[in-house]
Design a protein around this motif. Structure first.
Motif, PDB file in Angstrom:
ATOM      1  N   MET A  32      31.043  13.191  25.637  1.00  0.00           N
ATOM      2  CA  MET A  32      29.699  13.783  25.541  1.00  0.00           C
ATOM      3  C   MET A  32      29.715  15.246  25.951  1.00  0.00           C
ATOM      4  N   GLY A  90      24.416  15.813  28.316  1.00  0.00           N
ATOM      5  CA  GLY A  90      24.564  14.397  28.623  1.00  0.00           C
ATOM      6  C   GLY A  90      25.348  14.182  29.902  1.00  0.00           C
ATOM      7  N   SER A 103      15.908  13.859  26.305  1.00  0.00           N
ATOM      8  CA  SER A 103      16.483  13.767  27.653  1.00  0.00           C
ATOM      9  C   SER A 103      15.402  13.398  28.652  1.00  0.00           C
ATOM     10  N   PHE A 110      19.635   9.868  28.037  1.00  0.00           N
ATOM     11  CA  PHE A 110      19.941  11.050  27.223  1.00  0.00           C
ATOM     12  C   PHE A 110      20.363  10.567  25.840  1.00  0.00           C
TER      13      PHE A 110
END
Length: 540
Positions: A196, A200, A359, A366
């Motif tokens: 990620m 994230g 988010s 997320f």
């Protein structure tokens, strides 16, 4: 009576090597070959993915074995367990092993896997050359057993895990369960940087810290302090961290020493072609994490399974046109109890790429989706995996996406958590039913955490029982009909379970596949007055 079968030697008894042999046997290989296997560890084949469950205490180590020693005997396989292959003579076609044995072959398969990498730093070894007491890798069942014993010593109270990827976070979560203070030191700018992006990673960091685990990112460990055993670790740009044990989970490397010594082509790993044949070799194949195919090295289970099937087709002659073209990798797992799904790109790479981001750090959620030419080319889901079945199928199949992009994350006209993309294409679903009844008591309900499944042996069959978040129970056959994946370890999205190997999805109420695989048997399961699970072995 003379045995005229050819000699097949397999170097490596891990998940890739054993799977390759299973595929060969399924194609009539027992009639063609006398099979000999070498394995570094003195055991049968076990599920390495489940080592984190053993470390956390959720599974006993004997429960993760896939092929016990009896399986080798039953299939006429000679297994040299705990014996390392040292060298291959490609010209005389012999394998030289650590016990002094010389084993001839007609066909050779190399499946040496990967190993924990000890990063360069001071203080790893004692003056005598042995690894300092309190330093552990996290790659084998013996590594895990040693870590468990050390962590439960009453004088050991603080552990440092070097590496903030999947393996490191699983180790940290497992050790935390034994009351240890745990810190994770990661050289990258954010956790799980291979899966990620930084946004994230920031949400994941907050969730990990909420578990009581310390996190140091952008930090490199330069030394392990202590004379005979671990006393602290030294960081390049921060204060020393006092600790009693150190777990090395920063990296794994393909095991290629044998191949290099034997003169085989090695770049990042052993170079193979689309038939999994080693480059410029007629009778040597390689499979799994030790393999480099078209420049790629894979560390996930699904590509290994796909490779093993192609290899077996060529070795047995069942289908010499079979070709491995690489794998589109999508992962869905729980990291330290936190749901994470990742596939394709982490973020946009072209100016025309779209990115949709949601988010909610306070809830540890997320979501990021990358779209190119109206097709999904990447996604990251953290803390909320309800749309993962839909997204995984869209990614695998390259299907057109809805104009309302938010529908990729939320149920705004796209399939809900229980529906897959396959259903949009009018794919037929086939379900099976039978009659008859018999009940079995499987034990207390609480052995299955909410939102998860467990496999049980019932009348010689494996049955997976799932405890859904809406407080209902479902039971289906535990083995995926596609490639034998363990469905009890799969992802549950509403009323759907997705196989962890190739992401085939199944309706838990009916057993029907929503992705074109064969149907599962579904079973009635209920609770009695004492909250025991009661299974009826007659499919619904």
């Amino acid at each position: 009576m003379r045995d005229n079968r050819r000699r097949l030697v397999v170097i490596g008894n891990g998940m890739a090597g054993a799977r390759a042999v299973e595929e060969i046997l399924a194609r009539g290989g027992a009639k063609q070959f006398r099979i000999t296997m070498f394995g570094d560890e003195p055991y049968g084949n076990y599920n390495r993915i489940m080592l984190s469950h053993v470390l956390s205490g959720d599974e006993d180590d004997d429960a993760i074995f896939l092929n016990p020693l009896s399986w080798y005997r039953d299939n006429g396989i000679t297994l040299h367990a705990g014996v390392r292959a040292k060298r291959i003579d490609r010209f005389t076609k012999n394998v030289f092993s650590s016990d002094g044995r010389v084993t001839p072959y007609n066909t050779l398969i190399i499946a040496t896997g990967s190993r924990s990498h000890m990063p360069p730093m001071k203080g790893l070894y004692t003056p005598g050359g042995s690894v300092k007491q309190g330093i552990f890798g996290f790659r084998t069942i013996d590594d895990t057993r040693k870590m468990l014993a050390y962590a439960q010593h009453e004088q050991h109270r603080h552990a440092v895990v070097i590496g903030g990827g999947l393996l490191g976070l699983e180790a940290a979560s497992g050790l935390r369960r034994y009351g240890l203070e745990v810190d994770v030191v990661h050289s990258g700018g954010h956790l799980m940087s291979a899966q990620m992006g930084p946004d994230g990673g920031a949400v994941l960091r907050r969730s990990v810290q909420a578990l009581g685990i310390g996190v140091y990112t952008g930090s490199r460990t330069t030394a392990v302090l202590g004379t005979d055993k671990v006393a602290a670790v030294r960081l390049r740009d921060r204060s020393d961290i006092e600790c009693d044990m150190v777990v090395m989970a920063a990296d794994i490397r393909p095991n290629v020493d044998l191949a290099v010594l034997s003169g085989l082509p090695v770049e990042r790993a052993i170079v193979v072609d689309d038939s999994l044949r080693v480059q410029d070799e007629d009778d040597i194949y390689a499979v799994g994490e030790c393999v480099q195919h078209r420049g790629q090295v894979y560390g996930l289970v699904a590509p290994l399974w796909e490779q093993a099937a192609v290899l077996a087709n060529h070795v047995t002659g069942a289908d010499t046109s079979a070709a491995y073209h690489g794998s589109r990798t999508a992962t869905k797992l729980k990291v330290a109890g936190i749901e994470v799904a990742s596939m394709g790109l982490q973020g946009p790479e072209l100016e025309t790429d779209e990115q949709i981001v949601f988010s909610e750090p306070s809830r540890g959620v997320f979501k990021s989706i990358v779209v190119r030419d109206n097709k999904m080319v990447g996604a990251t889901l953290l803390g909320d995996s309800r749309k993962v079945a839909f997204l995984t199928q869209a990614f695998d199949r390259g299907l057109p996406l809805p104009e309302e992009r938010l529908g990729l994350m939320f149920d705004l006209g796209t399939p809900g958590q229980e529906v897959g993309v396959a259903e949009l294409d009018d794919d037929a679903q086939v379900c099976s039913t039978e009659t008859g009844t018999k009940t079995h008591i499987l034990g207390f309900l609480e052995q299955i955490p909410v939102g998860e499944g467990r496999a049980f042996a019932v009348d010689g069959k494996q049955v997976a029982v799932f405890r859904l978040r809406n407080h209902t129970l479902r039971a289906v056959s535990a083995v995926c009909p596609h490639r034998g994946g363990p469905l009890a370890d799969g992802t549950i999205d509403g009323q759907v379970v997705m196989c962890p190997l190739h992401q085939h999805a199944f309706d838990l109420a009916t057993g029907c596949s929503t992705t074109g695989a064969g149907a599962l048997q579904s079973y009635r399961v209920r609770l009695d007055r004492e909250q025991n699970l009661v299974l009826e072995t007659v499919p619904v």
